[in-house]
Design a protein around this motif. Sequence first.
Motif, mmCIF file in Angstrom:
data_model
loop_
_atom_site.group_PDB
_atom_site.id
_atom_site.type_symbol
_atom_site.label_atom_id
_atom_site.label_comp_id
_atom_site.label_asym_id
_atom_site.label_seq_id
_atom_site.Cartn_x
_atom_site.Cartn_y
_atom_site.Cartn_z
ATOM 1 N N VAL A 473 -6.157 -97.567 -125.145
ATOM 2 C CA VAL A 473 -6.568 -96.711 -124.032
ATOM 3 C C VAL A 473 -5.961 -95.317 -124.160
ATOM 4 O O VAL A 473 -6.602 -94.306 -123.838
ATOM 5 N N ALA A 482 -1.146 -95.197 -119.434
ATOM 6 C CA ALA A 482 -1.803 -96.393 -118.912
ATOM 7 C C ALA A 482 -0.849 -97.571 -118.960
ATOM 8 O O ALA A 482 0.098 -97.599 -119.756
ATOM 9 N N ALA A 484 -1.157 -102.028 -118.568
ATOM 10 C CA ALA A 484 -2.007 -103.205 -118.387
ATOM 11 C C ALA A 484 -1.168 -104.373 -117.884
ATOM 12 O O ALA A 484 -0.063 -104.605 -118.377
ATOM 13 N N LYS A 497 -5.853 -106.163 -115.684
ATOM 14 C CA LYS A 497 -6.056 -104.990 -114.841
ATOM 15 C C LYS A 497 -5.351 -103.810 -115.481
ATOM 16 O O LYS A 497 -4.180 -103.909 -115.867
ATOM 17 N N LEU A 498 -6.074 -102.713 -115.583
ATOM 18 C CA LEU A 498 -5.557 -101.512 -116.234
ATOM 19 C C LEU A 498 -5.331 -100.417 -115.195
ATOM 20 O O LEU A 498 -6.220 -100.109 -114.405
ATOM 21 N N VAL A 500 -4.420 -96.417 -114.794
ATOM 22 C CA VAL A 500 -4.556 -95.231 -115.643
ATOM 23 C C VAL A 500 -4.236 -93.964 -114.864
ATOM 24 O O VAL A 500 -4.699 -93.782 -113.730
ATOM 25 N N PRO A 509 -14.148 -95.424 -114.538
ATOM 26 C CA PRO A 509 -13.490 -96.622 -115.078
ATOM 27 C C PRO A 509 -14.346 -97.408 -116.070
ATOM 28 O O PRO A 509 -13.831 -97.983 -117.020
ATOM 29 N N LEU A 512 -13.956 -96.236 -119.561
ATOM 30 C CA LEU A 512 -12.762 -96.764 -120.213
ATOM 31 C C LEU A 512 -12.985 -98.190 -120.708
ATOM 32 O O LEU A 512 -12.505 -98.569 -121.780
ATOM 33 N N ARG A 513 -13.691 -98.998 -119.941
ATOM 34 C CA ARG A 513 -13.975 -100.364 -120.378
ATOM 35 C C ARG A 513 -14.843 -100.355 -121.635
ATOM 36 O O ARG A 513 -14.625 -101.147 -122.561
ATOM 37 N N PRO A 526 -10.105 -104.931 -120.358
ATOM 38 C CA PRO A 526 -9.734 -105.013 -118.933
ATOM 39 C C PRO A 526 -10.930 -105.313 -118.046
ATOM 40 O O PRO A 526 -12.008 -104.750 -118.221
ATOM 41 N N VAL A 529 -10.125 -101.719 -113.565
ATOM 42 C CA VAL A 529 -9.505 -100.431 -113.907
ATOM 43 C C VAL A 529 -9.242 -99.659 -112.622
ATOM 44 O O VAL A 529 -10.148 -99.506 -111.791
#
Length: 557
Positions: A473, A482, A484, A497-498, A500, A509, A512-513, A526, A529
């Motif tokens: 990430v 970030a 996790a 769960k992230l 950020v 979000p 990012l995934r 994740p 997010v």
Amino acid sequence: MSESFSPELETGAPLEGMEAFESINDIIADACRRFADKPAFSCMGQTLRYRDIDRLSDHFAAWLQRETDLVPGDRIAVQLPNVLQFPVVVFGALKAGLVVVNTNPLYTEREMRHQFSDAGAKAVVVLANMAQKVEKVLDQTEIRHVVVTAMGDLHSWPKRPLINFAVRHVKKLVPVYSLPRAKSLREALAAGGRHRPEPVASRGDDVAVLQYTGGTTGVAKGAMLTHRNLIANMLQTQQLLGDTLDEGAETIIAPLPCYHIYTFTVNCLFAMTTGQHNVLIPNPRDIAGFVKTLSRTPFSVFVGLNTLFNALCQRDDFKALDFSGLKLTISGGMALTQVVAERWRTTTGNGIVEGYGLTETSPIALVNPPASPQIGTIGRPVPGTSVRIVDDEGRSVARGERGELCVKGPQVMKGYWNRPDDTAKTIDEDGWLRTGDMAMVQPDGYVKIVDRKKDMILVSGFNVYPNEIEEVVAGHPDVVEAAAVGVPDEETGEAIKLFVVARNDALDPQVLRQWCKKELTGYKVPKFVELRDELPKSNVGKVLRRELRDESAAPST
């Protein structure tokens, strides 16, 4: 500390039978001789008997010895799902004296590159469906020999070409690849069939398998599991279940992947030495197809984990199955919940025996006795194994007090591959392995996990390490930092769960995934997010993951 408390909790039963086998090859030879005509492995309607496994693994071993420059001790990556080729290739490699590197077929190119390079693998056996990824990383590794196999390669005519045609052209599950120097597994077996394999005198202390794990830190490391480690765990399992199962008479359902140490030990070793029939499930995520297989297969043993038990018990077609022959259900890989255990008993009429282990313990270290299991505990140490609970200074604590669970026994790994410093941090000079899990010993001697010292996240029984996710990430241009963590999830036990801190307030979000999906296997992506202005930190600047976990009882997207 109570003066009457012993710092070691002994099983009271010594481990028996270790002197009978020097290597896993001895086990293979003995099982294939005693159970030659019995079914060993079935998959998608095809069955290989013990004599077939012996013959085909001999052919593969002979090909490795006569047609390649590989020598005993070289590493061979095996990147296969639950198909008939898995036991043939693994047993053949061991017969040739090679070290098996079990590799997840779903790995991304980045994950494959790391594992192949770290292990120094010189050969790889891969399913055609994943061969395109091997092509992309091959020139960045030491791999010199590539063997490609198609899904139906060990099925009989005419089913073999039908399966392979459907997988490649109808379902389109085989991306185009170019590996001009690769051999097909069928070619290798045919060539090896013209020779007899030369016996290899593998010793108990020789490494048999490199099983990759994050251990107690984030970087993936190869746990060196010796022949002696794996034989010990196989015999420990056999000693525990000997009164429950009949030799050469059980059918064991194997939905969890054979490349995972849990299934590798239970189905590929324990079941082999007792002459059992293993039914391999290539894709347990296809629940409907899985249940259809179960409806056609009378079975007596089921090996699974909490999320799979839960998913099956929700289905009417599963509830309609005949469970009259089910003798034993084994749970591992993640914590078994009381509600799922009760749901399984109501559905099948069978209780669940839960065990505990680590990759570093081959894997089984403790298990609930089949005759008297206690849901919510991990049972007692297996034969020949000791455990103790220690505080932060390494001092043993009294029963009922919390501390870190430590394990000592013949199944404890030799160490981490090429990582002596990490080995020394995990195993002390007396052989005690620090698990990183917080536990307590109940007055009755059963052990209960109460917390996790390490930050590892357990998603559907697979270890996920926050450092790896955070590193991926951090490569996104809009990410400042970030963290996790794992949060409770009904489907997977835990979900990722992230958190950020972003440079761009408009960062989506979902973007990012998608970023993670390019670099990480699906179960490491994740699920949640959350964007934050800052992350909680200690006075030395370390992100406080535990604080984030505590805040995440109700995950947000």
